[in-house]
Scaffold this motif. Structure first.
Motif, PDB file in Angstrom:
ATOM      1  N   ILE A  68      66.522   7.803  59.890  1.00 24.65           N
ATOM      2  CA  ILE A  68      67.670   6.812  59.943  1.00 24.65           C
ATOM      3  C   ILE A  68      68.966   7.670  60.029  1.00 24.65           C
ATOM      4  O   ILE A  68      69.946   7.203  60.747  1.00 24.65           O
ATOM      5  N   ARG A 109      69.345   8.633  63.749  1.00 21.92           N
ATOM      6  CA  ARG A 109      69.139   7.578  64.691  1.00 21.92           C
ATOM      7  C   ARG A 109      70.916   6.938  64.649  1.00 21.92           C
ATOM      8  O   ARG A 109      71.339   6.648  65.555  1.00 21.92           O
ATOM      9  N   ASN A 110      71.291   6.910  63.327  1.00 19.45           N
ATOM     10  CA  ASN A 110      72.738   6.567  63.089  1.00 19.45           C
ATOM     11  C   ASN A 110      74.060   7.683  63.617  1.00 19.45           C
ATOM     12  O   ASN A 110      75.037   7.517  63.214  1.00 19.45           O
ATOM     13  N   LEU A 117      74.644  10.275  61.676  1.00 19.69           N
ATOM     14  CA  LEU A 117      75.549  10.428  60.502  1.00 19.69           C
ATOM     15  C   LEU A 117      76.393  11.666  60.288  1.00 19.69           C
ATOM     16  O   LEU A 117      76.962  11.809  59.455  1.00 19.69           O
ATOM     17  N   GLU A 160      79.508  11.015  61.343  1.00 21.61           N
ATOM     18  CA  GLU A 160      80.044  10.009  60.320  1.00 21.61           C
ATOM     19  C   GLU A 160      80.384  10.692  59.214  1.00 21.61           C
ATOM     20  O   GLU A 160      81.379  10.330  58.471  1.00 21.61           O
ATOM     21  N   CYS A 205      75.951  -0.879  55.509  1.00 22.72           N
ATOM     22  CA  CYS A 205      74.872  -0.756  55.736  1.00 22.72           C
ATOM     23  C   CYS A 205      74.182  -2.179  56.307  1.00 22.72           C
ATOM     24  O   CYS A 205      74.083  -3.082  55.324  1.00 22.72           O
ATOM     25  N   ASP A 207      70.491  -3.495  62.532  1.00 18.61           N
ATOM     26  CA  ASP A 207      71.119  -3.263  63.668  1.00 18.61           C
ATOM     27  C   ASP A 207      71.012  -4.471  64.560  1.00 18.61           C
ATOM     28  O   ASP A 207      69.721  -4.954  64.775  1.00 18.61           O
ATOM     29  N   GLN A 225      65.742  -2.341  62.421  1.00 14.63           N
ATOM     30  CA  GLN A 225      66.204  -0.843  62.347  1.00 14.63           C
ATOM     31  C   GLN A 225      67.511  -1.081  61.369  1.00 14.63           C
ATOM     32  O   GLN A 225      68.360  -2.274  61.545  1.00 14.63           O
ATOM     33  N   GLN A 284      71.325  -0.044  60.127  1.00 18.65           N
ATOM     34  CA  GLN A 284      72.712   0.505  60.888  1.00 18.65           C
ATOM     35  C   GLN A 284      73.715   0.917  59.742  1.00 18.65           C
ATOM     36  O   GLN A 284      73.806   0.150  58.980  1.00 18.65           O
ATOM     37  N   PHE A 299      77.166   2.737  59.024  1.00 18.11           N
ATOM     38  CA  PHE A 299      78.475   3.280  59.945  1.00 18.11           C
ATOM     39  C   PHE A 299      79.744   3.388  58.690  1.00 18.11           C
ATOM     40  O   PHE A 299      79.825   2.569  57.764  1.00 18.11           O
TER      41      PHE A 299
END
Length: 531
Positions: free
Chosen positions: A95, A98-99, A101, A104, A122, A125, A131, A133, A135
């Motif tokens: 995770i 994939r994001n 982070l 971020e 959170c 997606d 999934q 997501q 951000f």
């Protein structure tokens, strides 16, 4: 009647969202401006401002950024772990990657320090079903409210954003529902924020566009990061105490530059000598001359800038003390400390980073555990927690020497690799496999060259060739015999103890031999003692 009451409740939630975000924006924006170097310059008098204000309008000697970045650069997450759920830790890594982070986290940590608050949202997606997501969201656009009786319990959250065409949106998250309000493009800003001045009036331009059940009942998918909360529901900016001192530094720097300007081209004076038609003007191609023998010429004395420089150093020292920022980060000159002196100089900063790791690690853990819930339908058996890089400054040579000394005490290499070299669990696992593969290859070559098993292994059922094949395989052995063969410990288990005792590393050299005595001591011999 019930419908009217429900509508009033919704309007009250919208009023809260608009006012709470609007009320905090001024402070948040001020802190961000100081971080990026847009400072409000302070002047001693209005006259000083009138004369020099426009000259130094864009000037700032920005220490706010140094104070924040010194912490952010030591707040990096290396991976994820769980005490009882390795699958959850691995999913957390997926995770995270994939994001993206790792990008971020810098924005989140920086803005949390600057504004005192930062947020992760959170959700599932929308482009990839199943999934999670995650951000980052800026505190300028997010507000949360907690239960007064339990400040850990978030009861609602709001997020505002604008589209490119000017359409404004307000999303309100509640434990059981999610509402999406809209203001069409072209609506004047004063109308959007009118409710902040008159709470009893709901602007008619707000439209409830959507309302749906919370996909995760009871959970508000907004995760709050706070800096130095001090028991409050919201954090305190790291720059709150820095800004007054930053203003002082800017004022002193302006004084120094003005003094330097006048000191580099000192003013002249003349007594007597009459007055030339075009006046007394100084310049590279001009000469002052007069027929008055009693005339006197001179210039004003040199300007001493040392007191101003000392004043700047004094204020910078106060910034270092109050923020636990190492002084060598703020000074432009001076020797760089090393060794124990460096550890002492950075001890306050290291402790501050460890405190932030504890506080923000809990919020990271909650967000990632919820992301795992979105993807699997259940929370991890035990919480997933971030693995932070050490905030201490490390010297490779010192760490290697320390690791070497600890290895003599029998501390496993894997522990030393993680503690003193900073390798992750995945890297250590690769090293372990590489070492096993190397050892297996060496043992296979030895058996192949000998062409037979070592003496005393007559009862071993495997032939040398079979052992070689087992050692050279790379995937787990299955029920049909395919896959990775035995590792070194399994091969040694096949052999009698009389053989393994001779082949185990270090045992033959450390086992005491019968009828032997230690060599004579030169020290004892020199002192006259008998052996």
């Amino acid at each position: 009647m019930a419908t009217a009451a429900a509508e009033m409740v919704k309007q009250n939630w919208l009023k809260w969202a608009i006012t709470s975000i609007a009320d905090a924006q001024e402070d948040y924006q001020r802190f961000e401006d100081y971080y990026i170097g847009e400072h409000k310059l302070e002047f001693a008098t209005d006259r000083w401002k009138d004369v020099f204000g426009t000259v130094f309008e864009a000037f700032a000697d920005n220490w706010c950024q140094v104070v924040v970045d010194s912490v952010v650069h030591r707040m990096e997450i290396d991976g994820w772990r769980s005490e009882d759920d390795d699958d959850a830790a691995k999913l957390a890594e997926d995770i995270w990657d994939r994001n993206t982070l790792e990008v971020e986290e810098d924005d989140l940590h920086t803005q949390t320090l600057v504004k005192g608050d930062g947020y992760l949202i959170c959700q599932e997606d929308p482009d990839n079903e199943g999934q999670a997501q995650i951000f980052y969201n800026d505190a300028l656009n997010v507000s949360v409210q907690y239960n007064p009786a339990n400040r850990r319990k978030m009861i609602r959250a709001a997020k505002s954003y604008s589209e490119a065409n000017g359409t404004k949106w307000m999303v309100i998250y509640l434990p059981d529902t999610v509402q999406k309000w809209q203001v069409p493009s072209g609506t004047p800003e004063e109308l959007v924020l009118a409710v902040a001045e008159a709470l009893e009036i709901l602007p008619g331009n707000w439209i409830l566009r959507d309302e749906f059940d919370n996909p995760s009942p009871g959970v508000i998918p907004v995760f709050h990061f706070r800096n130095r909360a001090l028991g409050s529901t919201h954090g305190i900016s790291e720059l709150k105490t820095v800004i007054p001192m930053q203003n002082s530094v800017n004022k002193l720097m302006m004084d120094m530059m003005v003094g330097s300007e006048f000191g580099s081209y000192r003013q002249k004076w003349i007594a007597g000598g009459g007055q030339p038609k075009d006046g007394w003007k100084a310049g590279a191609m001009r000469i002052w001359a007069t027929t008055d023998s009693q005339a006197k010429f001179g210039e004003f004395g040199q300007i001493d800038l040392e007191p101003v420089i000392k004043g700047i150093d004094l204020v910078v020292g106060h910034i270092a003390k109050t923020t636990q920022t190492p002084l060598h980060y703020l000074r432009s000159s001076g020797d760089m400390p090393s060794g124990e002196a460096l550890k002492t100089a950075e001890s306050g900063l290291v402790k501050k980073c460890i405190a932030r790791q504890k506080q923000w690690g809990a919020a990271w853990s909650q967000a990632m555990s919820f992301a795992i819930f979105l993807e699997t339908g259940s929370y991890p058996k035990s919480p997933v927690k971030p693995v932070w890089q050490s905030p201490e400054t490390r010297h490779v040579l010192e760490q290697a020497q320390t690791a070497q000394l600890k290895s003599v005490l029998g501390i496993p290499l894997e522990v030393l690799w993680a503690e003193h070299v900073g390798y992750t669990e995945e890297e250590i696992a690769k090293f372990r496999d590489m070492n096993k593969a190397t050892a297996a290859a060496v043992l296979a070559r030895v058996i192949a060259q000998a062409g037979q098993l070592p003496p005393g292994a007559e009862q071993v059922t495997a032939t040398p060739q079979q052992l070689i094949e087992l050692l050279n395989r790379q995937v787990p052995v299955g029920p049909e015999g395919e896959g990775q063969g035995l590792d070194i410990s399994q091969v040694l288990a096949l052999l009698p103890k009389s053989i393994t005792a001779q082949t185990t590393a270090g045992e033959a050299t450390t086992k005491p031999q019968p009828n032997t005595r230690p060599p004579a001591s030169p020290t004892r011999r020199s002192t006259g003692f008998k052996d």
